[in-house]
Each structure stands twice: as structure tokens, then as C-alpha cells.
Design a protein around this motif. Structure first.
Motif: not given
Ligand SMILES: Cc1cc2nc3c(=O)[nH]c(=O)nc-3n(C[C@H](O)[C@H](O)[C@H](O)COP(=O)(O)OP(=O)(O)OC[C@H]3O[C@@H](n4cnc5c(N)ncnc54)[C@H](O)[C@@H]3O)c2cc1C
Length: 451
Positions: A275-283
Motif C-alpha cells: 500500500l502507499d502511505d495514504t492507504a496504509f494510514l487509512a487502514t
């Protein structure tokens, strides 16, 4: 170590802090050591420092297959209990400026009710401790290794009476041969092969290949994804432990950042890492149920997780400590704390065993270990094993048990866990033993002989 160049037949012909001495003056005549430590990770470094500081004229060899300083880039952060801080302070290796205090720990589970908040008053023996005190401290692995390296150099420089240290970086042991009073180790680095002898070999090489070894093991089928995240609001010294169906998530205060240990199943890990950073932080935000928000994340690193605990930690003239003896799941941050206690107690037993040898011979260093009465290594190791047994087995059982309880997927399990968390929150008497283990380690820094 600082003054004399010893006989070429003995080790330590090296300037303080230097690595890899010149090739032995007499080819194939083994350098002699009292103790050879294999592995210069934090546990091996702590042991070497404690031995040099013991006041005994011990000749020590410390070798690592990696280059010196390689550990400084390790992305892990470690939660250290109060007992570990005490030991590191005594070794002159407590990096106070790098250590972030944990003021409280918030424990919860995803998909179930119940949560508990643990603070310093729960961990204190007397209930007079205030909630503002630290439950423990968080340090980058790299900062810990740097601090131990400095303490080791200082101990080596100040060592007296013939105590000395010989360091060998990027060096491997290719064979270990048993002799009557010593072990002979065949060493290899980029330039040469050469033998050394040691009365005692300490394995501190970290997680080893378990082939051919009897061990207690469990493959958790989990991976820990490690990174540093920037919280949107100041963390205030709070650590978070959140149990999910895939494994526990931990966020530990580290400077202004939070150190993330995101445990997930081996199957899910590759997708999360991609995942890119934005998607990982959303998770991550979803996992914490909106309690926390994050502004940024560092690159992520994955560590496969398994329990590997040797059934036997001592053998003939050999002993295994730290992660080489037991590699634990990081769920409750116990691994290094336990390994440091291994090193501390072992240094005490070695110093005691060799003290009688030196006293029987001469107050400072015998010209070669063959001239002194041989140290009773077998008794030394038996005493070490006895002293470490209960802490070791208790910590392994606590870590594995915690993980299993929070991994149960039975329908009623979440409710039972929720009730348990609620009970912990409401009843300080239940919370205290858990808090003490998390904060202090199973015990405070173990006492030394004569302390
Ligand atoms: C994600 C994660 C989070 C963790 N969090 C915590 C925590 O919060 N608190 C805590 O107490 N513990 C924690 N741990 C556990 C902790 O990292 C280990 O217990 C600790 O690093 C063990 O130290 P060690 O010196 O025994 O081994 P290591 O740190 O593995 O060091 C071993 C050294 O030996 C060297 N070596 C390896 N093989 C050889 C060989 N054949 N010959 C010579 N040298 C060799 C290596 O190069 C290395 O320098 C965590 C672990 C993980 C994976």
C-alpha cells in the motif's frame, strides 16, 4: 588491554575499540580467551561490557558476522522495562536523551467492548507512585546499540589487571571443536581463517536456524510491520496496544513520533506492505477505530514472527542467551528485556567462577589460561541456568499466553476478553501484576553476588 601487547599466543593484542587485530603472529597457534561471545547485538554487547566492568582480568573475544555499527540502522524500537534501565545505567549505557518515557498504556480489542488503562501507579510496589511517572521507556534499537558500543569502548579502555577485549567484525565461526579444557573455534573473515581457543563460548547470535535443536516453538503465521508514524496530536506519553483478529497492534511513544508494530497474518502482510502511505494510514486509522489520527509514516519493514525457545540453554562450555536462547513474539515487548537479564546474570556467574581461578593463581592475569587452575565452567553454567529458569519460563509463557488468549476466534471469546479488560480497568488489584510485568520486567534488575 591498554598497556601491553600480550604474547601472540594470547588474544587482545588490540587497541581499545579497534576491530579485527592483525593476523596472528604465529600462524595457526590459537589466540586464547576466557570467554568468546558470538554476536555483538545488544545482548552480546551488554555481556561484554558487564564482563569488562566486573573487575576480573578476563580476556574476551567478541565477534559478529556483520560490520561494526550495522545494528544502528535496525528499524525496530524497543520498549524497555525499569529493570533494564537500571542494568543499562549500571553499565554506563543508558542513553537518557534518546529514551522516551511511557506514561500510560491503553489496552483494547478491535470488534469487542472493554478497554483498560495502565499507569505507573499500577506498576509501583507502593501505591504512592504518581500517574506521571514512567512505566518504561522506548528506545530505537540503533540508539541502544550505539550507547552500548560507547560503554563497551569505555569499559575496554578502563579495564585493569589484564582484562581485555578483542573484537572481530564480519567474522564467522566455521567450526567448534571440543578439547579437554577449552573449545577451539575456527574463525573466518574476508582475509583469513584462524583458530581461537576459549574456556567458554556464549551464543548471542540472535534468532538462529532451529534445525537439529530441541526447542519449544510456535509459528504464529504472523508478520510484524515496523515503522514510525507522526501523530496528528501530541501523544502525551501514551502507548497503545490493540488486539485484532490478525494480531496485536502497538504504538509506542518515541520522541515526537509513535513507533508502530503492526502485527498481521503472513497472508495479509504483502498487500499491506504494497500500500502507499495514504492507504496504509487509512487502514491504521480504521484499526484504531478513529481514536488516533496520523500525519505521516516512515518506510515499513517486515519481521516474520515465531516462538523459538531452546529447551537447553547450556551445553558443554557453551551457553545461549538473548534471542539465541528464546525468540519471542514482540506483543508485550519482553524479548530484549529478558535477554538483558540473561547477560547480567551470566556476567555475574562468569566473574564469580573465574575469580577463584585468578585468586588461586595470581591477582592479575595468568600468562596463559593453561597456567591457572581451570575455572569450573560446568558449575558456573549450572548456576546460571538455575538462576534464569523461572524468569525465562515465566516470560515465555506470559508472552505466548497473552497472544493465544487474544487470538481466539471462538464466538464467545471477544466477550470474555472484553469482560476481562473491563475487570482490569475497574480493579487495580487485577491490573497490578500485569502492569508490573509490562513495566518492570518480571523482576527488577537481578541482584549480583555480594549486592
Ligand atoms: C518487531 C519487533 C519488535 C520488538 N520489540 C521489542 C520491545 O519492545 N522490547 C523488547 O524487549 N524486545 C523487543 N523485541 C525483541 C528484541 O528485538 C530482541 O529480543 C533483541 O534484539 C535480541 O537481542 P540479541 O542481541 O539477542 O539478538 P539480535 O538483536 O538479533 O543481535 C544478534 C547479533 O548477532 C549477529 N549474528 C547473527 N548470526 C551470527 C553468527 N552466526 N555469527 C556471529 N554473529 C552473528 C547479528 O549480526 C547481530 O548483531 C522486538 C522484536 C521485534 C522483531
Amino acid at each position: 588491554m591498554t598497556e601491553a601487547a600480550p604474547s601472540p599466543h594470547t588474544g587482545c593484542a588490540q587497541a581499545p575499540g579497534a576491530t579485527n587485530p592483525p593476523a596472528a603472529a604465529v600462524a595457526n597457534v590459537p589466540e586464547r580467551y576466557d570467554v568468546a561471545i558470538l554476536g555483538a547485538g545488544p545482548v552480546g554487547l551488554a555481556l561484554a561490557t558487564a564482563l569488562l566492568a566486573s573487575g576480573q582480568p578476563l580476556r574476551i573475544a567478541l565477534l559478529d558476522r556483520r560490520g561494526e555499527g550495522a545494528g544502528r540502522d535496525d528499524p525496530r524500537a524497543l520498549a524497555l522495562a525499569a529493570g533494564s534501565r537500571q542494568i543499562l545505567q549500571r553499565l554506563g549505557a543508558w542513553p537518557a536523551a534518546e529514551a522516551t518515557p511511557i506514561r500510560e498504556i491503553h489496552v483494547s480489542q478491535r470488534g469487542g467492548f472493554g478497554r483498560t488503562l495502565i499507569d505507573a501507579s499500577d506498576a509501583a510496589r507502593q501505591s504512592t507512585a504518581s500517574a506521571g511517572q514512567a512505566l518504561g521507556h522506548v528506545l530505537r534499537y540503533g540508539a541502544l546499540v550505539s550507547s552500548l558500543e560507547q560503554a563497551l569502548t569505555a569499559a575496554s579502555t578502563n579495564a585493569s589487571g589484564g582484562a581485555c577485549l578483542s573484537r572481530h567484525a564480519q567474522t564467522c565461526v566455521t567450526a567448534i571443536k571440543h578439547g579437554a579444557a577449552v573449545l577451539t573455534l575456527s574463525l573466518r573473515d574476508a582475509q583469513r581463517n584462524w583458530p581461537i581457543e576459549a574456556a567458554l563460548v556464549v551464543h548471542a547470535e540472535g534468532v538462529a536456524d532451529a534445525e537439529g535443536i530441541e526447542y519449544w516453538g510456535r509459528d504464529y503465521r504472523q508478520v510484524a510491520i515496523v515503522a514510525e508514524v507522526t501523530p496528528s496530536r501530541a501523544h502525551g506519553g501514551r502507548a497503545w496496544e490493540r488486539f485484532t483478529g490478525d494480531g496485536p497492534l502497538a504504538l509506542l511513544p518515541l520522541g515526537r513520533e509513535l513507533s508502530l508494530v503492526y502485527t498481521t497474518s503472513s497472508e495479509r502482510a504483502p498487500a499491506l506492505l504494497a500500500l502507499d502511505d495514504t492507504a496504509f494510514l487509512a487502514t491504521l486509522r480504521a484499526d484504531f477505530g478513529g481514536r488516533l489520527d496520523f500525519a505521516a509514516i516512515s518506510p515499513r519493514t517486515a519481521f516474520p514472527l515465531a516462538l523459538r525457545a531452546r529447551r537447553q540453554t547450556v551445553g558443554e562450555r557453551q551457553v545461549w542467551i538473548g534471542a539465541a536462547a528464546q525468540n519471542l513474539h514482540p506483543v508485550a515487548g519482553q524479548g530484549f528485556n529478558l535477554g538483558l537479564r540473561d547477560a547480567w546474570v551470566l556476567a555475574d556467574e562468569i566473574a564469580t567462577a573465574f575469580a577463584s581461578t585468578f585468586a588461586a593463581d595470581e591477582p592479575s592475569r595468568p600468562a596463559s589460561s593453561a597456567t591457572g587452575a581451570p575455572p569450573d565452567v560446568a558449575t558456573c553454567l549450572a548456576r546460571y541456568q538455575r538462576r534464569r529458569r523461572s524468569d525465562r519460563l515465566g516470560t515465555i509463557a506470559f508472552t505466548d499466553g497473552l497472544l493465544r488468549v487474544f487470538s481466539l476466534r471462538l464466538p464467545a471469546a471477544a466477550a470474555v476478553r472484553g469482560a476481562a479488560l473491563l475487570a482490569l480497568d475497574l480493579l487495580p488489584a487485577l491490573r497490578r501484576p500485569l502492569a508490573r510485568r509490562l513495566a518492570r520486567g518480571a523482576i527488577d534488575a537481578p541482584a549480583r553476588h555480594g549486592n
